[in-house]
Scaffold this motif. Structure first.
Motif, PDB file in Angstrom:
ATOM      1  N   MET A   1      24.577 -22.935  12.411  1.00 29.26           N
ATOM      2  CA  MET A   1      25.668 -23.210  11.491  1.00 29.26           C
ATOM      3  C   MET A   1      26.048 -24.685  11.609  1.00 29.26           C
ATOM      4  SD  MET A   1      29.460 -21.442  11.331  1.00 29.26           S
ATOM      5  CE  MET A   1      29.958 -21.947  12.962  1.00 29.26           C
ATOM      6  N   SER A   2      26.190 -25.351  10.479  1.00 25.16           N
ATOM      7  CA  SER A   2      26.618 -26.746  10.481  1.00 25.16           C
ATOM      8  C   SER A   2      27.637 -26.962   9.386  1.00 25.16           C
ATOM      9  CB  SER A   2      25.418 -27.674  10.278  1.00 25.16           C
ATOM     10  OG  SER A   2      24.844 -27.465   9.004  1.00 25.16           O
ATOM     11  N   GLU A   3      28.558 -27.900   9.618  1.00 23.55           N
ATOM     12  CA  GLU A   3      29.596 -28.182   8.635  1.00 23.55           C
ATOM     13  C   GLU A   3      29.262 -29.465   7.899  1.00 23.55           C
ATOM     14  OE1 GLU A   3      34.449 -28.504   8.291  1.00 23.55           O
ATOM     15  OE2 GLU A   3      33.502 -27.597  10.026  1.00 23.55           O
ATOM     16  N   SER A   4      29.431 -29.424   6.576  1.00 28.18           N
ATOM     17  CA  SER A   4      29.160 -30.598   5.762  1.00 28.18           C
ATOM     18  C   SER A   4      30.422 -31.440   5.642  1.00 28.18           C
ATOM     19  CB  SER A   4      28.682 -30.174   4.369  1.00 28.18           C
ATOM     20  OG  SER A   4      29.725 -29.528   3.684  1.00 28.18           O
ATOM     21  N   THR A   5      30.279 -32.613   5.063  1.00 23.12           N
ATOM     22  CA  THR A   5      31.413 -33.525   4.942  1.00 23.12           C
ATOM     23  C   THR A   5      32.461 -33.024   3.970  1.00 23.12           C
ATOM     24  OG1 THR A   5      30.207 -34.763   3.243  1.00 23.12           O
ATOM     25  CG2 THR A   5      30.024 -35.549   5.520  1.00 23.12           C
ATOM     26  N   ASN A   6      32.118 -32.076   3.107  1.00 21.47           N
ATOM     27  CA  ASN A   6      33.099 -31.586   2.145  1.00 21.47           C
ATOM     28  C   ASN A   6      33.820 -30.334   2.636  1.00 21.47           C
ATOM     29  OD1 ASN A   6      31.214 -29.527   1.802  1.00 21.47           O
ATOM     30  ND2 ASN A   6      30.254 -30.528   0.078  1.00 21.47           N
ATOM     31  N   GLY A   7      33.603 -29.917   3.871  1.00 23.88           N
ATOM     32  CA  GLY A   7      34.316 -28.791   4.437  1.00 23.88           C
ATOM     33  C   GLY A   7      33.609 -27.464   4.315  1.00 23.88           C
ATOM     34  N   ALA A  19      34.597 -22.578   5.450  1.00 22.12           N
ATOM     35  CA  ALA A  19      34.588 -22.228   6.870  1.00 22.12           C
ATOM     36  C   ALA A  19      35.209 -20.862   7.132  1.00 22.12           C
ATOM     37  CB  ALA A  19      35.297 -23.309   7.675  1.00 22.12           C
ATOM     38  N   TRP A  20      36.289 -20.519   6.391  1.00 20.11           N
ATOM     39  CA  TRP A  20      36.943 -19.230   6.640  1.00 20.11           C
ATOM     40  C   TRP A  20      36.005 -18.057   6.373  1.00 20.11           C
ATOM     41  CZ3 TRP A  20      37.156 -15.539   2.899  1.00 20.11           C
ATOM     42  CH2 TRP A  20      37.098 -15.935   1.555  1.00 20.11           C
ATOM     43  N   ALA A  21      35.063 -18.257   5.453  1.00 16.04           N
ATOM     44  CA  ALA A  21      34.179 -17.164   5.054  1.00 16.04           C
ATOM     45  C   ALA A  21      32.991 -16.990   5.992  1.00 16.04           C
ATOM     46  CB  ALA A  21      33.682 -17.392   3.633  1.00 16.04           C
ATOM     47  N   ASP A  22      32.847 -17.872   6.952  1.00 12.56           N
ATOM     48  CA  ASP A  22      31.697 -17.795   7.844  1.00 12.56           C
ATOM     49  C   ASP A  22      32.096 -17.451   9.278  1.00 12.56           C
ATOM     50  OD1 ASP A  22      28.772 -18.138   7.593  1.00 12.56           O
ATOM     51  OD2 ASP A  22      29.058 -19.581   9.215  1.00 12.56           O
ATOM     52  N   LYS A  23      33.317 -16.955   9.446  1.00 13.07           N
ATOM     53  CA  LYS A  23      33.814 -16.670  10.794  1.00 13.07           C
ATOM     54  C   LYS A  23      33.388 -15.313  11.319  1.00 13.07           C
ATOM     55  CE  LYS A  23      37.744 -19.787  10.739  1.00 13.07           C
ATOM     56  NZ  LYS A  23      39.199 -19.929  10.795  1.00 13.07           N
ATOM     57  N   SER A  24      32.966 -14.416  10.424  1.00 11.68           N
ATOM     58  CA  SER A  24      32.533 -13.082  10.864  1.00 11.68           C
ATOM     59  C   SER A  24      31.655 -12.472   9.781  1.00 11.68           C
ATOM     60  CB  SER A  24      33.737 -12.175  11.126  1.00 11.68           C
ATOM     61  OG  SER A  24      34.366 -11.828   9.904  1.00 11.68           O
ATOM     62  N   ASP A  25      30.911 -11.450  10.165  1.00  9.43           N
ATOM     63  CA  ASP A  25      30.094 -10.739   9.176  1.00  9.43           C
ATOM     64  C   ASP A  25      30.973 -10.122   8.096  1.00  9.43           C
ATOM     65  OD1 ASP A  25      27.801 -11.390  10.573  1.00  9.43           O
ATOM     66  OD2 ASP A  25      27.656  -9.459  11.598  1.00  9.43           O
ATOM     67  N   LEU A  26      32.140  -9.608   8.490  1.00 10.99           N
ATOM     68  CA  LEU A  26      33.046  -8.979   7.532  1.00 10.99           C
ATOM     69  C   LEU A  26      33.522  -9.982   6.486  1.00 10.99           C
ATOM     70  CD1 LEU A  26      34.646  -6.377   6.813  1.00 10.99           C
ATOM     71  CD2 LEU A  26      36.486  -7.253   8.271  1.00 10.99           C
ATOM     72  N   MET A 144      36.968 -28.941   0.473  1.00  7.14           N
ATOM     73  CA  MET A 144      37.919 -27.903   0.835  1.00  7.14           C
ATOM     74  C   MET A 144      39.324 -28.465   0.990  1.00  7.14           C
ATOM     75  SD  MET A 144      36.320 -25.111   0.680  1.00  7.14           S
ATOM     76  CE  MET A 144      37.726 -24.142   1.200  1.00  7.14           C
ATOM     77  N   ALA A 145      39.427 -29.715   1.417  1.00  6.64           N
ATOM     78  CA  ALA A 145      40.739 -30.342   1.576  1.00  6.64           C
ATOM     79  C   ALA A 145      41.458 -30.503   0.238  1.00  6.64           C
ATOM     80  CB  ALA A 145      40.587 -31.699   2.258  1.00  6.64           C
ATOM     81  N   ALA A 180      41.169 -14.760  -5.575  1.00  6.88           N
ATOM     82  CA  ALA A 180      40.452 -13.574  -5.111  1.00  6.88           C
ATOM     83  C   ALA A 180      39.894 -12.747  -6.261  1.00  6.88           C
ATOM     84  CB  ALA A 180      41.373 -12.716  -4.249  1.00  6.88           C
ATOM     85  N   ILE A 181      40.614 -12.700  -7.398  1.00  9.63           N
ATOM     86  CA  ILE A 181      40.157 -11.848  -8.503  1.00  9.63           C
ATOM     87  C   ILE A 181      39.500 -12.635  -9.624  1.00  9.63           C
ATOM     88  CG2 ILE A 181      41.868 -10.079  -7.942  1.00  9.63           C
ATOM     89  CD1 ILE A 181      43.460 -10.929 -10.416  1.00  9.63           C
ATOM     90  N   GLY A 182      39.167 -13.901  -9.356  1.00 11.60           N
ATOM     91  CA  GLY A 182      38.347 -14.661 -10.289  1.00 11.60           C
ATOM     92  C   GLY A 182      39.075 -15.341 -11.433  1.00 11.60           C
ATOM     93  N   ILE A 183      40.395 -15.429 -11.374  1.00  9.89           N
ATOM     94  CA  ILE A 183      41.135 -16.108 -12.435  1.00  9.89           C
ATOM     95  C   ILE A 183      40.954 -17.612 -12.323  1.00  9.89           C
ATOM     96  CG2 ILE A 183      43.444 -16.594 -13.341  1.00  9.89           C
ATOM     97  CD1 ILE A 183      44.213 -13.741 -12.642  1.00  9.89           C
ATOM     98  N   VAL A 184      40.993 -18.115 -11.114  1.00 13.98           N
ATOM     99  CA  VAL A 184      40.661 -19.519 -10.870  1.00 13.98           C
ATOM    100  C   VAL A 184      39.494 -19.555  -9.892  1.00 13.98           C
ATOM    101  CG1 VAL A 184      42.964 -20.429 -11.345  1.00 13.98           C
ATOM    102  CG2 VAL A 184      42.364 -19.798  -9.017  1.00 13.98           C
ATOM    103  N   VAL A 185      38.617 -20.507 -10.076  1.00 18.58           N
ATOM    104  CA  VAL A 185      37.438 -20.640  -9.229  1.00 18.58           C
ATOM    105  C   VAL A 185      37.523 -21.989  -8.525  1.00 18.58           C
ATOM    106  CG1 VAL A 185      34.922 -20.677  -9.148  1.00 18.58           C
ATOM    107  CG2 VAL A 185      36.087 -19.231 -10.829  1.00 18.58           C
ATOM    108  N   THR A 186      37.817 -21.948  -7.242  1.00 23.66           N
ATOM    109  CA  THR A 186      37.913 -23.193  -6.479  1.00 23.66           C
ATOM    110  C   THR A 186      36.637 -23.479  -5.704  1.00 23.66           C
ATOM    111  OG1 THR A 186      39.015 -21.955  -4.706  1.00 23.66           O
ATOM    112  CG2 THR A 186      40.423 -23.132  -6.274  1.00 23.66           C
ATOM    113  N   VAL A 187      35.881 -22.425  -5.391  1.00 20.47           N
ATOM    114  CA  VAL A 187      34.604 -22.571  -4.700  1.00 20.47           C
ATOM    115  C   VAL A 187      33.650 -21.563  -5.316  1.00 20.47           C
ATOM    116  CG1 VAL A 187      33.384 -22.489  -2.491  1.00 20.47           C
ATOM    117  CG2 VAL A 187      35.784 -23.173  -2.550  1.00 20.47           C
TER     118      VAL A 187
END
Length: 198
Positions: A1-7, A19-26, A144-145, A180-187
């Motif tokens: 696992m490596s972190e890029s300059t954009n978070g 990063a929050w999405a890669d903390k666990s399999d769940l 991400m910032a 979460a429900i797809g109204i806005v897409v930030t990532v």
């Protein structure tokens, strides 16, 4: 696992995720298969609104791990059933160690179920109301910032929901719901990231 300059984080599978999405399999599975996917049915929106309220002040990982128990305790988040919860149900929920036992959030969930049913009486539904606050243009963060925690639309949605009797629906919580429900897409999904990763 490596972190890029954009978070974003490059997982062992070579895909980029926050990063929050890669903390666990769940969390990884949730991000890959659910987060940001459009949810347009009343039941689905009510469940996610309820869980976002329980998440307030806590980690999403905590809520997600408890989601099966929440679904069982809250009758699969059926608004009709939850709206009928009474004092014995409240005591049952407060005694259920598998969920987050916050009285104010439990009461808000019941009130929100009742408010969801009231929307039907007004000729609309929760999903239609929430989606009516979809912005004409989605945020375009470069890292991400830059991802906002609220927006003009989430503030307006919060105000409207409160006007209609909903509780625990502040602008930050509503922005998280909108993501979460797809109204806005930030990532974007990891297999088509909007950011250069390197």
């Amino acid at each position: 696992m490596s972190e890029s300059t954009n978070g974003l984080v490059i997982g062992s599978d070579g895909l980029a995720r926050p990063a929050w999405a890669d903390k666990s399999d769940l969390l990884r599975d949730y991000y890959d298969t659910e987060w940001g996917m459009p949810v347009r049915d009343e039941h689905g929106v009510f469940e996610r609104l309820s869980l976002e309220a329980f998440q307030s002040g806590l980690s999403w990982a905590t809520v997600l791990a408890k989601r099966p128990a929440f679904r069982e305790a809250f009758a699969q988040f059926d608004p009709v059933t939850v709206a009928g919860f009474d004092e014995p149900d409240i005591e049952r929920l407060l005694a259920d160690a598998r969920i987050i036992r916050n009285r104010a959030k439990i009461l808000a969930t019941i009130d929100n179920a009742r408010a969801t049913l009231a929307l039907r009486d007004d000729g609309t539904d929760l999903s239609s109301l929430v989606w009516s606050f979809r912005p004409g243009r989605t945020p375009e963060p470069r890292s991400m910032a830059d991802v906002p925690s609220s927006s003009t639309e989430s503030v307006a949605l919060s105000v409207e929901l409160k006007r209609r009797g909903f509780r625990w629906v502040g602008p930050t919580t509503m922005f998280a719901l909108m993501e979460a429900i797809g109204i806005v897409v930030t990532v974007q999904r990891p297999y088509r990231s909007i950011w250069d990763v390197g």
